[in-house]
Design a protein around this motif. Sequence first.
Motif, short mmCIF file in Angstrom:
data_model
loop_
_atom_site.label_atom_id
_atom_site.label_comp_id
_atom_site.label_asym_id
_atom_site.label_seq_id
_atom_site.Cartn_x
_atom_site.Cartn_y
_atom_site.Cartn_z
N PRO A 1 5.13 4.55 -8.33
CA PRO A 1 5.12 5.83 -7.62
C PRO A 1 5.51 5.64 -6.16
CG PRO A 1 2.90 4.96 -7.73
CD PRO A 1 3.77 3.98 -8.49
N GLY A 2 5.92 6.72 -5.51
CA GLY A 2 6.28 6.65 -4.10
C GLY A 2 5.08 6.51 -3.19
N PHE A 3 3.90 6.89 -3.68
CA PHE A 3 2.68 6.91 -2.84
C PHE A 3 1.54 6.27 -3.62
CE2 PHE A 3 -1.26 8.53 -1.25
CZ PHE A 3 -1.08 8.79 0.10
N VAL A 4 0.86 5.33 -2.97
CA VAL A 4 -0.33 4.71 -3.58
C VAL A 4 -1.46 4.76 -2.55
CG1 VAL A 4 -1.29 2.64 -4.68
CG2 VAL A 4 1.15 3.14 -4.90
N GLY A 5 -2.62 5.25 -2.95
CA GLY A 5 -3.74 5.37 -2.01
C GLY A 5 -5.01 4.77 -2.57
N ALA B 1 -10.09 -6.81 2.45
CA ALA B 1 -8.84 -7.52 2.16
C ALA B 1 -7.65 -6.65 2.57
CB ALA B 1 -8.77 -7.84 0.67
N PRO B 2 -6.58 -7.29 3.07
CA PRO B 2 -5.43 -6.49 3.50
C PRO B 2 -4.79 -5.75 2.31
CG PRO B 2 -4.97 -8.86 3.69
CD PRO B 2 -6.41 -8.73 3.30
N LEU B 3 -4.25 -4.56 2.61
CA LEU B 3 -3.64 -3.74 1.56
C LEU B 3 -2.21 -4.20 1.29
CD1 LEU B 3 -4.48 0.01 2.30
CD2 LEU B 3 -5.29 -1.41 0.43
N PRO B 4 -1.74 -4.06 0.06
CA PRO B 4 -0.31 -4.29 -0.20
C PRO B 4 0.54 -3.38 0.70
CG PRO B 4 -1.52 -4.03 -2.26
CD PRO B 4 -2.49 -3.70 -1.15
N ALA B 5 1.73 -3.84 1.02
CA ALA B 5 2.60 -3.08 1.92
C ALA B 5 2.84 -1.68 1.39
CB ALA B 5 3.94 -3.82 2.06
N GLY B 6 2.72 -0.70 2.27
CA GLY B 6 3.03 0.68 1.89
C GLY B 6 1.86 1.46 1.32
N TRP B 7 0.77 0.79 0.99
CA TRP B 7 -0.38 1.51 0.46
C TRP B 7 -1.11 2.25 1.58
CZ3 TRP B 7 -3.77 -0.92 -3.93
CH2 TRP B 7 -2.95 -1.26 -5.02
N HIS B 8 -1.75 3.36 1.19
CA HIS B 8 -2.52 4.17 2.14
C HIS B 8 -4.00 3.99 1.85
CE1 HIS B 8 1.15 6.42 3.37
NE2 HIS B 8 1.53 5.98 2.18
N ASN C 1 -11.12 0.46 -6.99
CA ASN C 1 -10.63 -0.44 -8.03
C ASN C 1 -9.19 -0.85 -7.73
OD1 ASN C 1 -9.69 -1.69 -10.33
ND2 ASN C 1 -10.51 -0.16 -11.76
N ARG C 2 -9.08 -1.87 -6.87
CA ARG C 2 -7.79 -2.32 -6.40
C ARG C 2 -6.93 -2.88 -7.54
NH1 ARG C 2 -6.08 -5.27 -1.30
NH2 ARG C 2 -7.88 -4.31 -0.36
N ASP C 3 -7.54 -3.67 -8.42
CA ASP C 3 -6.75 -4.28 -9.50
C ASP C 3 -6.24 -3.21 -10.48
OD1 ASP C 3 -7.30 -6.68 -8.34
OD2 ASP C 3 -8.85 -7.27 -9.79
N GLY C 4 -7.11 -2.25 -10.79
CA GLY C 4 -6.68 -1.17 -11.68
C GLY C 4 -5.56 -0.36 -11.07
N LEU C 5 -5.68 -0.09 -9.77
CA LEU C 5 -4.65 0.69 -9.09
C LEU C 5 -3.35 -0.09 -9.02
CD1 LEU C 5 -4.06 3.37 -7.64
CD2 LEU C 5 -4.75 2.27 -5.50
N GLN C 6 -3.47 -1.41 -8.75
CA GLN C 6 -2.26 -2.26 -8.71
C GLN C 6 -1.53 -2.23 -10.06
OE1 GLN C 6 -1.19 -4.58 -5.86
NE2 GLN C 6 0.57 -3.98 -7.10
#
Length: 387
Positions: free
Chosen positions: A54-58, A65-72, A41-46
Amino acid sequence: MSASTGIALLGATGSIGETAQRVVARHPDRFRFVALTANGNRDGLQAAADRWAPGFVGLVEPGTAPLPAGWHAGAAALVDAAQHPEAAVVLNAVVGAAGLEATLAGVRAGKRVALANKESLVVGGPLVQAAVRAPGGGAVIPVDSEHSALLQCLAGRIGGDGPGLLPVAGVRRMVVTASGGPFRTWEPARIAAATRADALNHPTWSMGRKITVDSASLANKALEVIEAHVLFGIPYDRIEVVVHPQSIVHSMVEFEDGSVIAQLGVPSMELPVLYALTYPDRLADSGVPTFDPVAASPLTFEPVRHDAFPTLGLGISAGRRGGAAPAVFNAANEAAVARFLAGDLAFGGIPAAIEAALAHHGDRPGDDLASLLAADAAARALVSEFR
Ligand code: NAD
Ligand code: MG
């Protein structure tokens, strides 16, 4: 350095994940999210990431689709989040056996694992116990409402680090309550033919789909009996399930002298989530509506109808059997529930598929993670072909 407690929230977009966000929003001085994960659930996580920074998003299954910068991405993100250096607490709200490795990683990293993901303890109970007891091991504090109730009934008998996953002295019996689900009064043949809409229509709790179906079959109660056995070191013959349709008494502990202590309240996961964060302390909070005993009455209790709910007995006997049997039970149930939700298996096929998986794979060894994962995979494969 902030004085607030850093939380890694695994499964941020789910029912428990959203409850956790509501709880933490009321206590911004006490808690903050340092890591957030979701499955697909990309939209919910966004939205959650925008809210909490947060410092970490996974995102475990990012798709193409490409991930937002810094996401794991990938399942490793769960383990990385569970080991996040700024997290004191890992709130594991993932559904299914997919949560096990993160629970182990969090405990091994010395974290408090606030555990909604009961499947972790069902699949890998002895591994989690060993990790808790190992030097530097963290703790497991249950979020499940029944186990939160049991822990609250035992307050003062267990250290502030939480259950050592060893027998608790002075306890004669634990009574785990079950709402009975939507089919509490249905005849067995009608239950076997129940539709998805029937099964998703839970009388007292609003939850994710898998646990809602598990509550209709009583697979959830089987998972919870195993969870109680692992958490509190209590033998299976001293754990009882009683149906309590109002979901007000969340569970009870009977002590050696015959005294029974119960924990009561309006059905809400906000309190168990908060208590798992603050245990052994309590924090003033407005998440649970005021309890009015007169309005809640009458409180009633009934025996379980095992003939109508064979999944409960299958799960408890898998727990007693030990080895990989609980992992096989869990995996077969997950796979059967997924097929039921996809319209590919009758409700009555759930216990039938579980029984077949246990007959074929229940005696597999379960000494380490690799053998448990192999048993899990074998059970899923069998259920995918089950007719
Ligand atoms: P849910 O389906 O609403 O949410 C599950 C969350 O986990 C989502 O954020 C999803 O993105 C993530 N997820 C799903 N599959 C994943 C995977 N393979 N890898 C990584 N992440 C994954 O479920 P829920 O109702 O919130 O339940 C979560 C856990 O809490 C379950 O173990 C459930 O049994 C337990 N629990 C839930 C409740 C409740 O009220 N919902 C009560 C007691 C216990
Ligand atoms: Mg529960």
